[in-house]
Design an enzyme around this catalytic site. Structure first.
Site, PDB file in Angstrom:
ATOM      1  N   THR A   1      25.467  82.406 -10.080  1.00  0.00           N
ATOM      2  CA  THR A   1      24.273  81.753 -10.635  1.00  0.00           C
ATOM      3  C   THR A   1      23.001  82.438 -10.110  1.00  0.00           C
ATOM      4  O   THR A   1      23.005  83.046  -9.051  1.00  0.00           O
ATOM      5  CB  THR A   1      24.237  80.246 -10.280  1.00  0.00           C
ATOM      6  OG1 THR A   1      24.194  80.128  -8.868  1.00  0.00           O
ATOM      7  CG2 THR A   1      25.448  79.522 -10.814  1.00  0.00           C
ATOM      8  N   GLU A   2      21.954  82.302 -10.869  1.00  0.00           N
ATOM      9  CA  GLU A   2      20.640  82.915 -10.562  1.00  0.00           C
ATOM     10  C   GLU A   2      20.751  84.428 -10.326  1.00  0.00           C
ATOM     11  O   GLU A   2      20.056  84.995  -9.487  1.00  0.00           O
ATOM     12  CB  GLU A   2      19.986  82.222  -9.354  1.00  0.00           C
ATOM     13  CG  GLU A   2      19.519  80.827  -9.702  1.00  0.00           C
ATOM     14  CD  GLU A   2      19.037  80.046  -8.498  1.00  0.00           C
ATOM     15  OE1 GLU A   2      18.261  80.608  -7.719  1.00  0.00           O
ATOM     16  OE2 GLU A   2      19.447  78.882  -8.355  1.00  0.00           O
ATOM     17  N   GLY A   3      21.640  85.060 -11.097  1.00  0.00           N
ATOM     18  CA  GLY A   3      21.726  86.514 -11.047  1.00  0.00           C
ATOM     19  C   GLY A   3      22.966  87.019 -10.332  1.00  0.00           C
ATOM     20  O   GLY A   3      23.006  86.980  -9.102  1.00  0.00           O
TER      21      GLY A   3
END
Ligand SMILES: Cc1cc2nc3c(=O)[nH]c(=O)nc-3n(C[C@H](O)[C@H](O)[C@H](O)COP(=O)(O)OP(=O)(O)OC[C@H]3O[C@@H](n4cnc5c(N)ncnc54)[C@H](O)[C@@H]3O)c2cc1C
Length: 384
Positions: free
Chosen positions: A364-366
């Protein structure tokens, strides 16, 4: 060069450590139901954080908060990372959480969105990912087309955390199909009860987040609700993400510290084949590797936070912290689990929760590979 935290931050660290050990860890398994903290637990812990003077610690003083800088915030995030009691995303025991993007709003937008969030009257979510555009936002298909004083938004988003409870979303949409993520995407404040917004499937994941699909069908959004200039959406998102990445790193420090405590104590007490585990080199090396990695990560996190407080650009540092923090803390939790044998898999201990959460964070988030691609540009710029 001074590598020590200032005296007041060491005091803050000690105060929070005591709070987590005495008040939070003893109730950590029962504190949450899914992604939500039990209301009575939240109320009790919030009262204590107020008494410690930490209510709204991350909110700027002009909005009635404590206005702590990034280094001080990292100290808080690190200590709170030592427990599984808090939900992965919005803790709320220090007051409503505000995504940094909201501070970039203009005056009118702040009145309608930022202020109610600070007061706890509204909550938000961040809607960028789509079914075919996760790590690659330039591939997004959601469009916002200007029509008089409005934009008309069409498209659908996937994996949006808290979309089912949020009052409004920060929605990323294409405003220029000829441009990529830089220049082609704009950010909008969209009320979740607007005609044309609908919440779809809620996903169950291995972490406590249960994100939703969201569809936008001819949703009219007044032009004053665009955040920043047209085409600046990606820049707007980056502010939130950069600060979020420092939080990832600081939280990872807490996870590693706790896993080291658990692993070392268990290794001293558990006897196999006539000797404590702590006397086996294989076990010692696992703990030593985690210890070395913790020290290195702490330097990176504190330095980045300190740079941010000096007004320096932390974009590349934030990439590194996110990647190293998530991976090293996952590996540390994994070793801690191994040292505990079967006990490490049980719900009596927090290890399996740390393991699931930190593994999830690696996506998540990259995801790591995408962040590395972005960082590679920097490496060639510096050394190529
Ligand atoms: C629990 C949860 C909560 C979330 N909350 C939100 C939210 O609130 N708001 C929001 O907007 N999004 C949210 N997301 C979406 C999340 O940010 C994306 O899942 C993430 O960015 C990865 O996108 P993707 O799943 O489409 O993977 P993809 O982009 O399809 O990538 C799949 C995998 O391929 C690899 N890969 C991709 N590109 C490359 C490349 N260029 N080079 C090498 N390897 C590559 C990586 O290993 C990657 O993990 C959430 C996701 C989850 C699971």
């Amino acid at each position: 060069m001074d590598f020590e935290l200032p005296e007041e931050l060491r005091m803050l660290q000690a105060q929070l450590r005591k709070f987590v050990d005495k008040e939070v860890i003893p109730i950590e398994r029962e504190a949450c139901s899914g992604a939500d903290m039990m209301p009575e637990v939240r109320a009790r812990l919030s009262k204590m954080t107020c008494e410690m003077g930490l209510w709204h610690f991350a909110i700027p003083t002009e909005y009635g908060g404590q206005g702590l800088g990034m280094l001080a915030r990292a100290v808080v995030w690190e200590q709170m990372g030592r427990t599984i009691a808090l939900p992965t995303r919005k803790w709320q025991i220090f007051g409503p959480e505000v995504s940094p993007t909201l501070y970039q709003l203009d005056e009118r937008q702040r009145k309608h969105y930022l202020v109610p969030v600070i007061r706890g009257e509204k909550t938000d979510c961040f809607a960028q990912t789509e079914a075919d555009a996760g790590g690659d936002p330039a591939a997004m298909r959601t469009t916002a087309v200007r029509d008089g004083d409005d934009y008309v938004i069409n498209g659908s988003k996937r994996f949006i955390t808290s979309a089912d409870t949020a009052d409004f979303a920060q929605v990323m949409a294409k405003t220029d199909s000829h441009k990529g993520s830089h220049g082609g995407i704009s950010a909008f404040l969209v009320d979740m009860r607007s005609p044309g917004v609908s919440i779809g499937r809620k996903e169950r994941t291995m972490m406590d987040d249960a994100p939703c699909d969201v569809a936008f069908d001819n949703v009219r959004v007044p032009a004053w609700k665009r955040i920043g200039a047209e085409g600046d959406g990606f820049k707007v998102g980056q502010t939130w993400i950069n600060q979020g990445r420092v939080r990832h790193g600081a939280r990872a420090l807490g996870v590693m510290e706790r896993c080291l405590e658990l692993g070392a104590r268990y290794a001293k007490q558990r006897v196999t084949f006539g000797k404590p585990l702590s006397e086996r080199q294989a076990i010692q090396w696992m703990l030593v590797d985690s210890y070395i990695e913790l020290q290195a990560l702490r330097m990176m996190v504190y330095r980045t936070a300190w740079k941010h407080d000096r007004g320096e650009d932390i974009r590349y540092d934030a990439y590194m912290i996110k990647m190293r923090g998530d991976r090293l803390s996952f590996e540390c939790a994994d070793r801690c689990m191994q040292i505990h044998g079967g006990a490490g898999l049980t719900l009596d201990l927090p290890i399996e929760k740390f393991w699931r959460d930190q593994r999830s964070m690696m996506i998540t988030e990259g995801p790591e590979e995408i962040l590395k691609t972005a960082l590679a540009r920097r490496v060639f710029e510096l050394y190529g």
